[in-house]
Design a protein around this motif. Structure first.
Motif, mmCIF file in Angstrom:
data_model
loop_
_atom_site.group_PDB
_atom_site.id
_atom_site.type_symbol
_atom_site.label_atom_id
_atom_site.label_comp_id
_atom_site.label_asym_id
_atom_site.label_seq_id
_atom_site.Cartn_x
_atom_site.Cartn_y
_atom_site.Cartn_z
ATOM 1 N N LYS A 263 -0.403 10.610 -30.355
ATOM 2 C CA LYS A 263 -1.517 10.038 -29.593
ATOM 3 C C LYS A 263 -2.825 10.188 -30.364
ATOM 4 C CE LYS A 263 -3.302 12.108 -25.964
ATOM 5 N NZ LYS A 263 -3.496 12.640 -24.592
ATOM 6 N N PHE A 264 -3.556 9.093 -30.492
ATOM 7 C CA PHE A 264 -4.875 9.073 -31.112
ATOM 8 C C PHE A 264 -5.930 8.949 -30.009
ATOM 9 C CE2 PHE A 264 -2.215 8.273 -34.598
ATOM 10 C CZ PHE A 264 -2.933 8.384 -35.786
ATOM 11 N N THR A 265 -6.989 9.757 -30.089
ATOM 12 C CA THR A 265 -8.075 9.721 -29.110
ATOM 13 C C THR A 265 -9.381 9.409 -29.810
ATOM 14 O OG1 THR A 265 -6.957 11.347 -27.700
ATOM 15 C CG2 THR A 265 -9.315 10.986 -27.329
ATOM 16 N N ASN A 266 -10.041 8.345 -29.395
ATOM 17 C CA ASN A 266 -11.331 7.923 -29.944
ATOM 18 C C ASN A 266 -12.429 8.800 -29.355
ATOM 19 O OD1 ASN A 266 -13.648 6.615 -30.760
ATOM 20 N ND2 ASN A 266 -13.034 4.594 -30.041
ATOM 21 N N GLN A 267 -13.186 9.474 -30.212
ATOM 22 C CA GLN A 267 -14.248 10.357 -29.746
ATOM 23 C C GLN A 267 -15.619 9.694 -29.764
ATOM 24 O OE1 GLN A 267 -13.549 13.815 -32.397
ATOM 25 N NE2 GLN A 267 -12.816 14.886 -30.576
ATOM 26 N N THR A 268 -15.657 8.406 -30.011
ATOM 27 C CA THR A 268 -16.934 7.701 -30.078
ATOM 28 C C THR A 268 -17.058 6.717 -28.922
ATOM 29 O OG1 THR A 268 -16.234 5.773 -31.376
ATOM 30 C CG2 THR A 268 -16.678 7.806 -32.579
ATOM 31 N N ALA A 269 -18.267 6.161 -28.784
ATOM 32 C CA ALA A 269 -18.534 5.165 -27.741
ATOM 33 C C ALA A 269 -18.282 3.747 -28.236
ATOM 34 C CB ALA A 269 -19.975 5.309 -27.258
ATOM 35 N N ASN A 270 -17.684 3.599 -29.413
ATOM 36 C CA ASN A 270 -17.393 2.284 -29.967
ATOM 37 C C ASN A 270 -15.896 2.128 -30.204
ATOM 38 O OD1 ASN A 270 -20.251 1.650 -30.267
ATOM 39 N ND2 ASN A 270 -20.235 3.057 -32.012
ATOM 40 N N GLN A 271 -15.451 0.881 -30.226
ATOM 41 C CA GLN A 271 -14.046 0.626 -30.525
ATOM 42 C C GLN A 271 -13.745 0.993 -31.977
ATOM 43 O OE1 GLN A 271 -11.855 -3.014 -29.070
ATOM 44 N NE2 GLN A 271 -11.842 -3.499 -31.261
ATOM 45 N N LEU A 272 -12.581 1.598 -32.188
ATOM 46 C CA LEU A 272 -12.167 1.992 -33.525
ATOM 47 C C LEU A 272 -10.916 1.230 -33.937
ATOM 48 C CD1 LEU A 272 -12.444 5.907 -33.664
ATOM 49 C CD2 LEU A 272 -13.878 4.251 -34.849
ATOM 50 N N THR A 273 -10.882 0.841 -35.198
ATOM 51 C CA THR A 273 -9.663 0.289 -35.786
ATOM 52 C C THR A 273 -9.217 1.255 -36.872
ATOM 53 O OG1 THR A 273 -10.408 -1.972 -35.365
ATOM 54 C CG2 THR A 273 -8.630 -1.673 -36.959
ATOM 55 N N VAL A 274 -7.990 1.749 -36.739
ATOM 56 C CA VAL A 274 -7.483 2.802 -37.623
ATOM 57 C C VAL A 274 -6.225 2.301 -38.326
ATOM 58 C CG1 VAL A 274 -6.588 5.163 -37.758
ATOM 59 C CG2 VAL A 274 -8.439 4.605 -36.149
ATOM 60 N N ALA A 275 -6.236 2.370 -39.654
ATOM 61 C CA ALA A 275 -5.062 2.010 -40.453
ATOM 62 C C ALA A 275 -4.269 3.267 -40.777
ATOM 63 C CB ALA A 275 -5.489 1.312 -41.744
ATOM 64 N N VAL A 276 -2.936 3.186 -40.700
ATOM 65 C CA VAL A 276 -2.074 4.335 -40.960
ATOM 66 C C VAL A 276 -1.077 3.987 -42.072
ATOM 67 C CG1 VAL A 276 -2.285 5.392 -38.696
ATOM 68 C CG2 VAL A 276 -0.580 3.624 -39.041
ATOM 69 N N THR A 277 -0.846 4.939 -42.986
ATOM 70 C CA THR A 277 0.096 4.775 -44.086
ATOM 71 C C THR A 277 0.837 6.089 -44.309
ATOM 72 O OG1 THR A 277 -1.707 5.279 -45.621
ATOM 73 C CG2 THR A 277 -1.180 2.959 -45.285
ATOM 74 N N VAL A 278 1.985 6.009 -44.992
ATOM 75 C CA VAL A 278 2.802 7.189 -45.277
ATOM 76 C C VAL A 278 2.719 7.502 -46.766
ATOM 77 C CG1 VAL A 278 5.117 8.185 -45.180
ATOM 78 C CG2 VAL A 278 4.373 6.614 -43.404
ATOM 79 N N HIS A 279 2.632 8.801 -47.109
ATOM 80 C CA HIS A 279 2.497 9.222 -48.496
ATOM 81 C C HIS A 279 3.316 10.480 -48.747
ATOM 82 C CE1 HIS A 279 -0.996 6.538 -49.181
ATOM 83 N NE2 HIS A 279 -1.225 6.780 -47.894
ATOM 84 N N ARG A 280 3.609 10.713 -50.018
ATOM 85 C CA ARG A 280 4.258 11.954 -50.412
ATOM 86 C C ARG A 280 3.229 13.083 -50.383
ATOM 87 N NH1 ARG A 280 8.907 13.442 -52.681
ATOM 88 N NH2 ARG A 280 9.585 11.274 -52.882
#
Length: 539
Positions: free
Chosen positions: A313-330
């Motif tokens: 679960k991701f929780t936005n701590q700001t008063a604006n909409q957030l767009t978050v990109a996720v990737t997998v790494h070693r």
């Protein structure tokens, strides 16, 4: 910290220590000795106090001083309020702020004459006032030896011991990071990384800086770790290269560390023309991730061919909409114990799928990331990885979610200790280095013990082993550590018995034991030439 009026001969050579409120003994020591221009100096333990407590608590913060000279020395320990200048972090004594704790000490000045080659412990104590709010408070202890006015060559020295006390739980740090800068001089190149602490939380920072040329070749790497960042302050970490970069294109990458967390590198491009470095990309100010994740780690155990699902679960701590990109790494581990996220996205024999790969989180709202992990046939032991999440606005650092999958009944733990160099000031040993390597296929969380053995038989003192990272060692990682030796050992041969208990088999512990030898020489005696007496004769 040792400050000298003519030159700063000792930078931060020694690790700081984390002390609990029930401090009963010193757990690290730092020699501050030099024979330059007549100053023999002292050994002082500890070099810093980071203590925890609560309102109304009494804290014992003893300071041990070892006189390494052949003559007595009078010392004065004074507790000061202090503020630190922005960027340079020079201390401004007796300037209080709302974080000051110098008034918690009922006795602010101690004086003592210490006999030659002897030690004395100053019983430094403070009491946290009742009603003290949760937060971080700090002051500075200074130790000054009395200067012999008859010897003009002696350098006046001031030893400084930062004292930081944490009361209760603390909120999340409010940090910002500037772009790294590159400065080229005639015979010196300097990389500077700015940190800004806008909040009321004390943090420990560090960074690793790398310079690469236009071909991607690594020109140099420098690391600085375990530095204090006080509340509402600004600080720069500087990295010097004893060379002038030739004209050309360069990329500066700085990997920042905050407490035990390591972030993805901050990159800046430069062009060196006629010996001057000019930014090729605009500078930026970057903050910590504006969201939280739950759970912050992903660990599992399953056989080959199996699949596991996990939600985060991701929780936005700001008063604006957030767009978050996720990737997998070693995931790897540096020699100071901190995790490093590699650009390599291949983490065979494990396959990790993320859905969705871009999260849109409403203001103060939440979103869910689904993680699917599959283990290929033939896999053994642990496979470690990181899920990197970053705002697409590119105004904040990424949040790393560390994960691992273990194939049960395939564990093969192995650990090896390699002795390093004995650190000395003059001929006096002050530290011993070693490396520990995880040669197995699973992560280890060893129990570590270190003792000083006299004549190889009798344990005379226990040593505190500084923790690296969170104390764990990933498969294939090699960590470098340093043990500080006590300053009051009599002359003779000693060994440090170092034991890492890293696994169990049939209920019995499996340990790696290594002996680290060192020798304490006898102190050099100073002799005074006999005074010449006048005899009779012609004038």
């Amino acid at each position: 910290m040792l400050r000298l009026t003519k030159s700063n001969l000792f930078k931060a050579l020694y690790r700081s220590i984390l002390c609990e409120a029930t401090l009963a003994a010193l757990v690290v020591c730092a020699a501050a000795q030099t024979e330059v221009q007549g100053l023999r100096g002292m050994a002082i333990a500890p070099v810093m106090y980071r203590a925890t407590g609560h309102a109304g608590a009494a804290l014992a913060l003893p300071v041990e001083i070892q006189n390494l000279d052949m003559t007595p020395v009078k010392v004065t320990l004074t507790i000061h309020s202090v503020t630190y200048s922005d960027w340079t972090y020079g201390p401004n004594l007796d300037k209080a702020n709302k974080f000051d704790c110098s008034d918690w000490f009922p006795t602010k000045t101690y004086e003592k004459t210490i006999a030659s080659t002897s030690n004395f412990t100053i019983p430094l104590k403070c009491t946290v006032p009742k009603g003290t709010l949760n937060g971080v408070y700090y002051c500075l202890g200074t130790i000054e030896p009395t200067v012999d006015p008859s010897n003009p060559n002696k350098i006046h020295a001031q030893y400084q011991i930062p004292i930081i006390v944490r009361i209760g739980s603390l909120p999340k740090p409010e940090l910002k990071f500037g772009s790294p800068t590159l400065d080229v001089q005639s015979n010196l190149t300097t990389i500077t990384m700015p940190f800004v602490n806008d909040g009321d939380v004390f943090t420990v920072i560090g960074a690793t800086a790398q310079v690469r040329d236009a071909t991607g070749r690594l020109v140099a790497t420098r690391t600085d770790a375990d530095r204090n960042l006080y509340p509402q302050s600004k600080r720069k970490l500087s990295f010097s290269l004893p060379q002038k970069l030739p004209d050309g294109q360069y990329q500066v990458q700085v990997t920042c560390q905050v407490n035990l967390q390591t972030f993805r590198p901050i990159t800046a491009a430069y062009v060196v023309t006629k010996g001057k470095a000019v930014p090729a990309t605009p500078g930026a100010v970057i903050s910590l991730p504006p969201f939280t994740v739950d759970p912050p780690v992903f660990h599992g155990s399953m056989p080959t061919g199996a699949t596991r699902m996990q939600t985060i679960k991701f929780t936005n701590q700001t008063a604006n909409q957030l767009t978050v990109a996720v990737t997998v790494h070693r995931l790897s581990q540096s020699n100071n114990g901190l995790f490093q996220v590699l650009e390599d996205k291949a983490i065979e024999p494990l396959q990790v799928e993320l859905s969705p790969e871009t999260l849109v989180i409403p203001p103060r709202g939440t979103a869910v990331l689904r993680v699917k992990a599959s283990v290929a046939s033939g896999a053994t032991g642990d496979t470690w990885f990181a899920i990197s999440a970053v705002s697409t606005a590119h105004d904040s650092l990424s949040q790393e979610i560390y994960g691992s999958i273990r194939v049960p009944k395939t564990e093969n733990p192995k650990l090896e200790i390699t002795p390093g160099e004995v650190g000395k000031v003059g001929s006096i040993p002050i530290s011993t280095d070693y490396e520990v390597t995880n040669n197995g296929n699973i992560a280890l969380l060893p129990k570590v013990n270190a003792s000083i053995m006299e004549a190889g038989l009798t344990a005379i003192a226990k040593l505190e082993v500084p923790p690296l990272g969170d104390g764990g060692i990933l498969p294939g990682a090699t960590l470098h550590n340093r043990l500080m030796l006590p300053p009051n050992l009599k002359p003779g041969a000693y060994t440090v018995r170092l034991e890492y208990q890293y696994a169990e088999k049939d209920g019995q512990p499996i340990s790696e034991i290594k002996q680290l030898p060192f020798f304490v020489p006898a102190a050099k005696k100073t002799t005074t030439p006999p005074k010449k007496t006048k005899t009779g004769g012609l004038k």
